[in-house]
Design a protein around this motif. Structure first.
Motif, short mmCIF file in Angstrom:
data_model
loop_
_atom_site.label_atom_id
_atom_site.label_comp_id
_atom_site.label_asym_id
_atom_site.label_seq_id
_atom_site.Cartn_x
_atom_site.Cartn_y
_atom_site.Cartn_z
N VAL A 71 54.63 12.03 -37.38
CA VAL A 71 54.62 12.46 -35.99
C VAL A 71 53.84 13.77 -35.97
O VAL A 71 54.25 14.75 -36.60
CB VAL A 71 56.04 12.69 -35.42
CG1 VAL A 71 55.96 13.27 -34.00
CG2 VAL A 71 56.84 11.40 -35.41
N TYR A 73 52.77 16.58 -33.55
CA TYR A 73 53.35 17.02 -32.28
C TYR A 73 52.70 18.32 -31.82
O TYR A 73 52.90 19.37 -32.44
CB TYR A 73 54.85 17.22 -32.49
CG TYR A 73 55.67 17.36 -31.25
CD1 TYR A 73 56.12 16.25 -30.55
CD2 TYR A 73 56.05 18.63 -30.78
CE1 TYR A 73 56.90 16.38 -29.42
CE2 TYR A 73 56.83 18.76 -29.65
CZ TYR A 73 57.26 17.64 -28.98
OH TYR A 73 58.04 17.76 -27.86
N ALA A 147 52.48 13.96 -28.42
CA ALA A 147 52.82 13.50 -29.77
C ALA A 147 51.95 12.32 -30.15
O ALA A 147 51.59 11.50 -29.30
CB ALA A 147 54.30 13.10 -29.84
N ILE A 149 51.87 9.21 -33.06
CA ILE A 149 52.55 8.50 -34.14
C ILE A 149 51.44 7.91 -35.00
O ILE A 149 50.61 7.14 -34.51
CB ILE A 149 53.47 7.38 -33.61
CG1 ILE A 149 54.39 7.88 -32.49
CG2 ILE A 149 54.25 6.75 -34.76
CD1 ILE A 149 55.36 8.95 -32.88
N LEU A 169 61.65 8.88 -29.13
CA LEU A 169 60.80 9.24 -30.27
C LEU A 169 61.27 8.50 -31.52
O LEU A 169 60.46 7.96 -32.27
CB LEU A 169 60.83 10.75 -30.49
CG LEU A 169 59.96 11.29 -31.62
CD1 LEU A 169 58.49 10.96 -31.38
CD2 LEU A 169 60.15 12.79 -31.78
N VAL A 173 59.27 5.88 -33.97
CA VAL A 173 59.18 6.15 -35.41
C VAL A 173 59.75 4.98 -36.20
O VAL A 173 59.14 4.49 -37.16
CB VAL A 173 59.91 7.47 -35.75
CG1 VAL A 173 60.18 7.58 -37.23
CG2 VAL A 173 59.11 8.66 -35.25
#
Length: 193
Positions: A71, A73, A147, A149, A169, A173
């Motif tokens: 992640v 961010y 964010a 991924i 989130l 993930v």
């Protein structure tokens, strides 16, 4: 008056006309190719590199965490410093042993401010400072938080704009961690280690 005569009348000063047409063509091409830069983050494409020293002086890079779900961010103290404690840190703590890495990239704040917030909120996740906004430009970040991924192969799989709950989130993930686990299992089946 024929068509050719009207055009010739419009372009009496040929050098100026040619220059204007050339200029229009250049601006048109630039407009179409503004999003063509191969070094910017696109979902489904390799993540642009990110590397530097975190707020504690340790070296950190996307390349170093290759093989993990990441992640990435982007945030600022003014709008979303609290989201690190509320969303990002808990997801990181619950999933770091499952193959998750987190890199929080701060924009616009002084190193002391960022370190103070990290200490106050007892953040253990790594934080990089993007003081010249290089990574924000590479990832086309225009709002905070944003964010990304990134899968275990370094491919951007998701872009999330704005605040995201810890539950959402974590769902994103876990999806990537599950895909990674399935690919590892399939590889093991076919290659009998």
């Amino acid at each position: 008056m024929g068509r050719g005569r009207r055009f010739r009348g419009f372009c009496r000063a040929r050098p100026r006309c040619v220059f204007l047409l050339l200029l229009l063509t250049v601006f048109t091409l630039l407009a179409f190719c503004a999003g063509c830069d191969s070094n910017v983050a696109k979902v489904g494409a390799p993540a642009p590199p990110v590397s530097g020293k975190d707020i504690h002086g340790a070296s950190l890079s996307l390349a170093a965490v290759r093989g993990k779900v990441v992640v990435l961010y982007f945030w600022t103290n003014s709008c979303c410093g609290g989201s690190l404690k509320e969303s990002l840190e808990p997801v990181f703590q619950r999933n770091k042993d499952k193959g998750l890495a987190v890199i929080a990239v701060n924009e616009y704040n002084a190193p002391k401010e960022v370190a103070s917030l990290a200490a106050k909120d007892r953040l253990s996740l790594p934080i990089l400072l993007d003081s010249d906004s290089t990574w924000a430009r590479d990832y086309l970040v225009f709002a905070y938080p944003t964010a990304f991924i990134i899968d275990h192969n370094g491919i951007v799989r998701q872009r999330v704009l704005g605040q995201v709950s810890a539950a959402k989130l974590e769902q994103l993930v876990l999806k990537q961690l599950e895909i990674h686990q399935k690919s590892e299992t399939e590889y093991e089946k076919t290659h009998h280690r």
